[in-house]
Design a protein around this motif. Structure first.
Motif, PDB file in Angstrom:
ATOM      1  N   GLU A 158      14.193  -8.737  56.094  1.00  0.00           N
ATOM      2  CA  GLU A 158      15.647  -8.784  56.329  1.00  0.00           C
ATOM      3  C   GLU A 158      16.410  -8.446  55.049  1.00  0.00           C
ATOM      4  N   ILE A 159      15.968  -8.990  53.930  1.00  0.00           N
ATOM      5  CA  ILE A 159      16.624  -8.718  52.645  1.00  0.00           C
ATOM      6  C   ILE A 159      16.510  -7.231  52.304  1.00  0.00           C
ATOM      7  N   LEU A 160      15.318  -6.663  52.442  1.00  0.00           N
ATOM      8  CA  LEU A 160      15.131  -5.232  52.172  1.00  0.00           C
ATOM      9  C   LEU A 160      16.003  -4.384  53.088  1.00  0.00           C
ATOM     10  N   TYR A 161      16.059  -4.745  54.361  1.00  0.00           N
ATOM     11  CA  TYR A 161      16.886  -4.001  55.314  1.00  0.00           C
ATOM     12  C   TYR A 161      18.348  -4.020  54.886  1.00  0.00           C
ATOM     13  N   LYS A 162      18.843  -5.192  54.515  1.00  0.00           N
ATOM     14  CA  LYS A 162      20.258  -5.307  54.098  1.00  0.00           C
ATOM     15  C   LYS A 162      20.524  -4.490  52.836  1.00  0.00           C
ATOM     16  N   LEU A 163      19.609  -4.543  51.879  1.00  0.00           N
ATOM     17  CA  LEU A 163      19.785  -3.788  50.636  1.00  0.00           C
ATOM     18  C   LEU A 163      19.839  -2.281  50.914  1.00  0.00           C
ATOM     19  N   ILE A 164      18.995  -1.820  51.803  1.00  0.00           N
ATOM     20  CA  ILE A 164      18.989  -0.398  52.156  1.00  0.00           C
ATOM     21  C   ILE A 164      20.229  -0.050  52.973  1.00  0.00           C
ATOM     22  N   HIS A 165      20.527  -0.889  53.956  1.00  0.00           N
ATOM     23  CA  HIS A 165      21.661  -0.636  54.853  1.00  0.00           C
ATOM     24  C   HIS A 165      22.987  -0.541  54.090  1.00  0.00           C
ATOM     25  N   TYR A 166      23.177  -1.413  53.114  1.00  0.00           N
ATOM     26  CA  TYR A 166      24.433  -1.414  52.363  1.00  0.00           C
ATOM     27  C   TYR A 166      24.398  -0.529  51.116  1.00  0.00           C
ATOM     28  N   GLY A 167      23.333   0.237  50.948  1.00  0.00           N
ATOM     29  CA  GLY A 167      23.270   1.228  49.871  1.00  0.00           C
ATOM     30  C   GLY A 167      22.891   0.694  48.499  1.00  0.00           C
ATOM     31  N   PHE A 168      22.418  -0.546  48.428  1.00  0.00           N
ATOM     32  CA  PHE A 168      21.990  -1.086  47.139  1.00  0.00           C
ATOM     33  C   PHE A 168      20.638  -0.514  46.721  1.00  0.00           C
ATOM     34  N   LEU A 169      19.840  -0.144  47.722  1.00  0.00           N
ATOM     35  CA  LEU A 169      18.490   0.338  47.478  1.00  0.00           C
ATOM     36  C   LEU A 169      18.336   1.713  48.116  1.00  0.00           C
ATOM     37  N   ASN A 170      18.143   2.720  47.253  1.00  0.00           N
ATOM     38  CA  ASN A 170      18.002   4.095  47.728  1.00  0.00           C
ATOM     39  C   ASN A 170      16.956   4.780  46.849  1.00  0.00           C
ATOM     40  N   GLU A 171      15.803   5.037  47.436  1.00  0.00           N
ATOM     41  CA  GLU A 171      14.670   5.576  46.684  1.00  0.00           C
ATOM     42  C   GLU A 171      14.988   6.946  46.076  1.00  0.00           C
ATOM     43  N   GLU A 172      15.627   7.812  46.840  1.00  0.00           N
ATOM     44  CA  GLU A 172      15.938   9.164  46.340  1.00  0.00           C
ATOM     45  C   GLU A 172      16.902   9.094  45.163  1.00  0.00           C
ATOM     46  N   ARG A 173      17.926   8.283  45.289  1.00  0.00           N
ATOM     47  CA  ARG A 173      18.889   8.115  44.190  1.00  0.00           C
ATOM     48  C   ARG A 173      18.189   7.566  42.954  1.00  0.00           C
ATOM     49  N   PHE A 174      17.271   6.609  43.156  1.00  0.00           N
ATOM     50  CA  PHE A 174      16.510   6.044  42.047  1.00  0.00           C
ATOM     51  C   PHE A 174      15.717   7.127  41.323  1.00  0.00           C
ATOM     52  N   VAL A 175      14.988   7.946  42.081  1.00  0.00           N
ATOM     53  CA  VAL A 175      14.130   8.967  41.465  1.00  0.00           C
ATOM     54  C   VAL A 175      14.967   9.953  40.663  1.00  0.00           C
ATOM     55  N   HIS A 176      16.079  10.402  41.231  1.00  0.00           N
ATOM     56  CA  HIS A 176      16.939  11.355  40.530  1.00  0.00           C
ATOM     57  C   HIS A 176      17.496  10.743  39.244  1.00  0.00           C
ATOM     58  N   SER A 177      17.956   9.510  39.313  1.00  0.00           N
ATOM     59  CA  SER A 177      18.536   8.899  38.115  1.00  0.00           C
ATOM     60  C   SER A 177      17.446   8.598  37.075  1.00  0.00           C
ATOM     61  N   PHE A 178      16.258   8.216  37.528  1.00  0.00           N
ATOM     62  CA  PHE A 178      15.138   7.953  36.620  1.00  0.00           C
ATOM     63  C   PHE A 178      14.758   9.221  35.865  1.00  0.00           C
ATOM     64  N   VAL A 179      14.575  10.310  36.601  1.00  0.00           N
ATOM     65  CA  VAL A 179      14.186  11.585  35.978  1.00  0.00           C
ATOM     66  C   VAL A 179      15.267  12.051  35.011  1.00  0.00           C
ATOM     67  N   ARG A 180      16.506  12.051  35.459  1.00  0.00           N
ATOM     68  CA  ARG A 180      17.618  12.501  34.620  1.00  0.00           C
ATOM     69  C   ARG A 180      17.709  11.670  33.343  1.00  0.00           C
ATOM     70  N   GLY A 181      17.609  10.359  33.473  1.00  0.00           N
ATOM     71  CA  GLY A 181      17.722   9.474  32.316  1.00  0.00           C
ATOM     72  C   GLY A 181      16.585   9.642  31.321  1.00  0.00           C
ATOM     73  N   LYS A 182      15.358   9.707  31.827  1.00  0.00           N
ATOM     74  CA  LYS A 182      14.208   9.803  30.926  1.00  0.00           C
ATOM     75  C   LYS A 182      14.133  11.168  30.244  1.00  0.00           C
ATOM     76  N   VAL A 183      14.538  12.230  30.932  1.00  0.00           N
ATOM     77  CA  VAL A 183      14.534  13.570  30.313  1.00  0.00           C
ATOM     78  C   VAL A 183      15.629  13.652  29.251  1.00  0.00           C
ATOM     79  N   ASN A 184      16.804  13.122  29.559  1.00  0.00           N
ATOM     80  CA  ASN A 184      17.936  13.246  28.642  1.00  0.00           C
ATOM     81  C   ASN A 184      17.913  12.238  27.502  1.00  0.00           C
ATOM     82  N   GLN A 185      17.453  11.024  27.761  1.00  0.00           N
ATOM     83  CA  GLN A 185      17.508   9.978  26.740  1.00  0.00           C
ATOM     84  C   GLN A 185      16.191   9.813  25.977  1.00  0.00           C
ATOM     85  N   LYS A 186      15.095   9.723  26.698  1.00  0.00           N
ATOM     86  CA  LYS A 186      13.796   9.480  26.058  1.00  0.00           C
ATOM     87  C   LYS A 186      13.019  10.767  25.810  1.00  0.00           C
TER      88      LYS A 186
END
Length: 166
Positions: free
Chosen positions: A52-80
């Motif tokens: 239920e918690i995972l469903y709510k997080l996804i439903h309300y946009g707190f948890l988005n795997e694609e957004r995570f991957v894009h921000s992770f890649v962008r951050g690590k390439v640009n910063q680290k």
């Protein structure tokens, strides 16, 4: 319904409090499902409550795997200044799908900037090893460092040739 953290502390949380905590956890920075599930293990939750918690997080946009991957890649390439190999390894560890990784690489990694990062790191390491007299040892140390950062070996060799010319 309330749940106690696994570390046997006295604090008891309601499911709504856990939802709020997890929402804040996801708001602080983008998270992947693996990180959220790892964090949820701190609480003795029944599977239905966790779902239920995972469903709510996804439903309300707190948890988005694609957004995570894009921000992770962008951050690590640009910063680290990480390379593709290191990025792929870190994302695989977080159980991210390979197609999602490839898509993020294609959209977030500018080939020119990637190359410039590699050459800049190679030059910086070359300059830092000024006391190393033997050229072969010096180049091997630079290659090892760049491989650790996650760059591909063919690109590493090309970058080494560029800094040797300078």
């Amino acid at each position: 319904m309330s749940f106690t953290p696994k570390d046997n502390s006295k604090k008891i949380y309601t499911i709504d409090e856990i939802k709020d905590k997890m929402a804040k956890f996801c708001l602080y920075q983008d998270r992947c499902h693996w990180e959220v599930e790892k964090k949820l293990r701190e609480f003795d939750l029944i599977p239905e409550a966790k779902d239920e918690i995972l469903y709510k997080l996804i439903h309300y946009g707190f948890l988005n795997e694609e957004r995570f991957v894009h921000s992770f890649v962008r951050g690590k390439v640009n910063q680290k200044l990480w390379g593709r190999n290191r990025l792929r390894q870190e994302l695989k560890m977080r159980q991210i799908d390979g197609k999602l990784i490839d898509k993020a690489f294609k959209e977030e990694i500018d080939p020119e900037k990637y190359w410039n990062n590699l050459v800049r790191l190679a030059q910086k390491k070359y300059d830092a090893l000024y006391s190393e007299r033997e050229s072969f040892k010096k180049m091997n140390k630079i290659k090892a460092y760049l491989a650790y950062k996650g760059y591909e070996f063919d690109l590493i060799n090309d970058a080494i040739q560029v800094i040797e010319k300078d």
